[in-house]
Design an enzyme around this catalytic site. Structure first.
Site, PDB file in Angstrom:
ATOM      1  CB  THR A   1     -16.369 -11.788 -81.487  1.00 29.47           C
ATOM      2  OG1 THR A   1     -17.677 -11.470 -80.987  1.00 29.47           O
ATOM      3  CG2 THR A   1     -16.404 -11.702 -83.000  1.00 29.47           C
TER       4      THR A   1
ATOM      5  CB  SER B   1     -19.485  -6.086 -76.476  1.00 29.80           C
ATOM      6  OG  SER B   1     -18.568  -5.057 -76.183  1.00 29.80           O
ATOM      7  CE  LYS B   2     -13.184 -10.357 -77.902  1.00 31.12           C
ATOM      8  NZ  LYS B   2     -12.458 -11.270 -78.794  1.00 31.12           N
ATOM      9  CD  GLN B   3     -15.301  -5.782 -78.796  1.00 26.01           C
ATOM     10  OE1 GLN B   3     -16.485  -5.956 -78.539  1.00 26.01           O
ATOM     11  NE2 GLN B   3     -14.612  -6.635 -79.541  1.00 26.01           N
TER      12      GLN B   3
ATOM     13  CG  LEU C   1     -13.255  -5.304 -70.205  1.00 31.90           C
ATOM     14  CD1 LEU C   1     -12.430  -4.613 -69.125  1.00 31.90           C
ATOM     15  CD2 LEU C   1     -12.385  -6.337 -70.926  1.00 31.90           C
TER      16      LEU C   1
END
Ligand code: GLU
Length: 302
Positions: free
Chosen positions: A21, A243-245, A247
Site C-alpha cells: 500500500t 504509515s503512508k497515511q 506520511l
C-alpha cells in the site's frame, strides 16, 4: 512465562509479509530487520510474502519497489516469494470449510446499519450479531463473517507478554470476505501462515489487536500452534503509527548502511562504530541479536 524465552518450535520458520500500500518506511524496515534476525538466531528460515489482496489501497509499483529495497539491504529469503493475489482458490476453500463447519455465515448488514446498532470496541465497531442466525427475509448476504464466542482467547507474546481478548464482546464476528468482494486480511494471513508452515510470527505491534481473532481462525482451520512476537510500534512525534497515511518517509536504499544501523539501534542493538558497511553490520547483528534487548515500545521516530 518469561517473555524472552526462545521460540518453542523447531525447525523455526518465520516471514515478513508487507502490504504494497506504500513503500518501505522506518517502521516496516525495522519489522523486517527484527523478524529476519530472530529467524537467523534460531537457525530458521525467513520467507517473504507480498500481501497484495486489496487493490484499491495498493500503490502501483510498490511491490517491486519493496523487493528491490529489501535486496539492496542484503535480505535473503527462503522458499518461494509468494503473492496473495495468486491465492484466491485457497481463500475460497478455507471459507467453504468454515461455512461447512458452521463457523462462518453470510451477513447482509450495511456499514451504516452496523454503525447504528453497535458499540465501539478495541478495533472499530463490534458487530452486534444481527445476521448470526440467518439473513433477514428479503435481504441477501453481502459479506461473510467468522462466528466467535466470548471465552478468553489468550496467548503469550514473546516480547509483549500475556495478551487476550473476549472476541465476541471486544471485536465481534470477524469479516472474512468483504462486501466489496475482496478477501479480508484476517482470513488470508491465517490461511497463508498455515499453508506455508509458519511456526513464528514476528511482526509490528500494530497487529497485536488482530492476533486473538487470528488464533481463533487458525484453530477452526486446523492449523498447528504458532508463536507470536510483536516488535515495538514505531510512532511519529504526534504518537501516530508510521504509515503512508501519516506520511512516513520512504526508505532510501542508497543509504542502506545508515538505515540498517538506525533500525538496529531502535531495536536495542547499537552497532559499534567499526561495523561500517552493510556486510559488517549484518555480521555484527547476527552475532549479537537477543530478543531480550529489544524494547517493547512504542518508539518515537522524529
Ligand atoms: N501485511 C500486513 C501489513 O503490512 C502484515 C501482516 C502480518 O505480518 O501478519 O501490515
Amino acid at each position: 512465562m518469561s517473555v524472552t524465552a526462545d521460540s518453542p518450535y523447531q525447525p523455526y520458520r518465520g516471514r515478513f509479509a508487507p502490504s504494497p500500500t506504500g513503500l518501505l518506511h522506518a517502521g516496516s524496515l525495522t519489522t523486517a530487520v527484527g523478524s529476519y534476525l530472530e529467524a537467523k538466531r534460531h537457525g530458521g528460515q525467513w520467507w517473504l510474502r507480498m500481501e497484495d489482496l486489496d487493490p484499491p489501497r495498493e500503490m502501483p509499483g510498490a511491490a517491486d519497489d519493496i523487493l528491490r529495497t529489501l535486496q539492496a539491504f542484503g535480505f535473503e529469503w527462503d522458499g518461494e516469494l509468494s503473492y496473495q493475489h495468486e491465492r484466491h482458490d485457497a481463500y475460497r476453500a478455507a471459507l467453504a470449510q468454515l461455512i461447512a463447519q458452521g463457523d462462518a455465515y453470510g451477513c447482509a448488514c450495511t456499514r451504516r446499519e452496523i454503525a447504528d446498532a453497535s458499540q465501539r470496541g478495541v478495533d472499530g465497531m463490534v458487530y452486534p450479531g444481527t445476521c448470526r442466525n440467518g439473513v433477514p427475509a428479503g435481504r441477501h448476504a453481502r459479506a461473510w463473517r467468522l462466528r466467535v464466542d466470548d471465552t478468553l482467547t489468550q496467548f503469550s507474546d514473546r516480547l509483549q507478554g500475556e495478551c487476550g481478548q473476549r472476541l465476541q464482546s471486544e471485536i465481534g464476528d470477524v469479516v472474512l470476505l468483504r462486501a466489496d468482494g475482496f478477501w479480508a486480511y484476517q482470513l488470508a494471513v491465517v490461511v497463508d501462515d498455515i499453508a506455508q508452515g509458519m511456526t513464528d510470527i514476528v511482526r509490528g505491534a500494530d497487529l497485536l489487536v488482530s492476533t486473538p481473532r487470528q488464533l481463533w481462525l487458525r484453530q477452526r482451520l486446523g492449523g498447528a500452534p504458532v508463536s507470536h512476537c510483536h516488535l515495538p510500534l514505531m510512532v511519529n512525534t504526534a504518537g501516530e503509527k508510521l504509515s503512508k497515511q501519516t506520511l512516513a518517509a520512504a526508505i532510501d536504499a542508497s543509504l542502506a548502511a545508515s538505515e540498517l544501523r538506525l533500525a538496529l539501534t531502535r531495536l536495542g542493538h547499537t552497532p559499534p562504530p567499526e561495523a561500517g558497511n552493510l556486510a559488517e553490520l549484518w555480521q555484527w547483528a547476527r552475532a549479537h541479536w537477543q530478543l531480550r534487548n529489544v524494547p517493547a515500545g512504542p518508539i518515537v521516530i522524529a
